[in-house]
Design an enzyme around this catalytic site. Sequence first.
Site, PDB file in Angstrom:
ATOM      1  N   ARG A 103       0.827  -1.214   0.000  1.00 21.06           N
ATOM      2  CA  ARG A 103       0.000   0.000   0.000  1.00 21.06           C
ATOM      3  C   ARG A 103       0.861   1.264   0.000  1.00 21.06           C
ATOM      4  NH1 ARG A 103      -4.921  -1.760   4.021  1.00 21.06           N
ATOM      5  NH2 ARG A 103      -6.471  -2.097   2.384  1.00 21.06           N
ATOM      6  N   LYS A 144     -15.277 -14.799   6.980  1.00 22.68           N
ATOM      7  CA  LYS A 144     -16.681 -14.595   7.348  1.00 22.68           C
ATOM      8  C   LYS A 144     -17.613 -14.509   6.151  1.00 22.68           C
ATOM      9  CE  LYS A 144     -16.663 -12.186  11.719  1.00 22.68           C
ATOM     10  NZ  LYS A 144     -16.932 -10.840  12.251  1.00 22.68           N
ATOM     11  N   GLY A 197      -6.446  -6.426   0.828  1.00 23.10           N
ATOM     12  CA  GLY A 197      -5.302  -6.590   1.722  1.00 23.10           C
ATOM     13  C   GLY A 197      -4.740  -8.000   1.754  1.00 23.10           C
ATOM     14  N   GLY A 233     -12.223  -4.293   1.425  1.00 21.40           N
ATOM     15  CA  GLY A 233     -13.583  -3.872   1.779  1.00 21.40           C
ATOM     16  C   GLY A 233     -14.146  -2.892   0.769  1.00 21.40           C
TER      17      GLY A 233
HETATM   18  C1  3PG Z   1      -8.372  -1.781   5.329  1.00 19.78           C
HETATM   19  O1  3PG Z   1      -7.275  -2.235   5.667  1.00 19.78           O
HETATM   20  O2  3PG Z   1      -9.352  -2.516   5.152  1.00 19.78           O
HETATM   21  C2  3PG Z   1      -8.494  -0.311   5.070  1.00 19.78           C
HETATM   22  O3  3PG Z   1      -7.292   0.345   5.312  1.00 19.78           O
HETATM   23  C3  3PG Z   1      -9.611   0.246   5.908  1.00 19.78           C
HETATM   24  O4  3PG Z   1      -9.355  -0.026   7.258  1.00 19.78           O
HETATM   25  P1  3PG Z   1     -10.556  -0.405   8.216  1.00 19.78           P
HETATM   26  O5  3PG Z   1     -11.147  -1.669   7.703  1.00 19.78           O
HETATM   27  O6  3PG Z   1      -9.938  -0.535   9.588  1.00 19.78           O
HETATM   28  O7  3PG Z   1     -11.535   0.744   8.148  1.00 19.78           O
END
Ligand code: 3PG
Length: 403
Positions: free
Chosen positions: A37, A207, A360, A384
């Site tokens: 990232r 999940k 991620g 996400g």
């Molecule tokens: C992630 O790693 O999913 C993003 O950086 C967002 O972080 P968060 O899910 O803690 O909001």
Amino acid sequence: MRTIDDLDVIGRRVLLRSDLNVPLDKSGSGAITDDGRIRASLPVIRKLADRGARVVVMAHLGRPKGADFAERAAGGPSLRVVADRLGELLGKPVAFAADLVGPSAQSVVAGLADGDVALLENVRFEPAETSKDDTERAALAARLATLGDVYVGDGFGVVHRKQASVYDLPALLPHAAGDLVVAEVAVLKRLTESPARPYVVVLGGSKVSDKLGVIGNLLGLADRLLIGGGMVFTFLAAQGYEVGGSLLEADHIDSVKTVLADAERRGVEIVLPTDIVAATKFAADAASDVVPADAIPADRMGLDIGPDSRALFASKLADARTVFWNGPMGVFEFPAFAAGTRAVAEALAKVDGLTVVGGGDSAAAVRSFGLAEGAFGHISTGGGASLEYLEGKTLPGLTALDA
Ligand code: 3PG
Ligand code: MG
């Protein structure tokens, strides 16, 4: 969406929201285990600095806990390690502010010359950043706005969060989308608007409850859905199989049954693993056997898909012209349970078409296997965020940049 080419940045303080939320070594060193990232955020930082901007980067790390800035800063994690890595990659020092909107941030920003880069401490050390209360977030955004003249949103991985530095701040300053956000959105558009077929989606991760929304939407888009990871056991349970001590979201079995019925009605093929690597416990050195997916012993937990499933998944990917993949097939952090995830990564690398690795864990997995990043059409920085986009949701961070 305005891009940074539409912004006048020379000599101006640019508040740049990036997603530098990198995984840290959990065994104590706190070292960055995957800097993907940070590297993905570099082009915009470089471009802005080269154009003579004074670049003030804002980012979050983890989900800090505590009542106020002081408590959270004491508990961490601090972005200081990220500032150091960013400086190494940029090839020049990155000034680090020990707070977000306090005296350190003010003096660091005041000390910037044209072309300099600074990073502010973890935005989530200020509880208002993630507050559900609009006025609390707005107050923090107003303080942040005093540190900049223009705003650039480039934190694609966090655009699905309605948070002060993502959603409220851009409303207060001239703003534009950074190149990473523009590129990520362009790829997601290709996945949702007339994708080449067959269009295969591979979903994993722990999940199923997180994925039901996106699965529902994908049934209207994709031709085939391959399911692995911890979430698969709720699918197996929905088919009436025993899953032993495997991850199971019993209260979602009925929703999964609905998904299976919908898929059948819409002609979307759902592919589940036929065999499972079943271990005695959740540990890197756990003893394990390969068992049929419909006969997981009561005292075992599934930690990966088995060899037959690896071959099956690879064959279901071979003819794909579009692939989206999110979520590991097993506990890939333990080498003994990484083969399923590796097999999917390798099969994706061979696909003749658009392949998108979302998020991620899957992106980190691809890199940890040493596969060339160039073998994939696109490795997204947002798990996400991509999923919510594909679910058809409105993403607050994109809405704010569009306004
Ligand atoms: C992630 O790693 O999913 C993003 O950086 C967002 O972080 P968060 O899910 O803690 O909001
Ligand atoms: Mg997340």
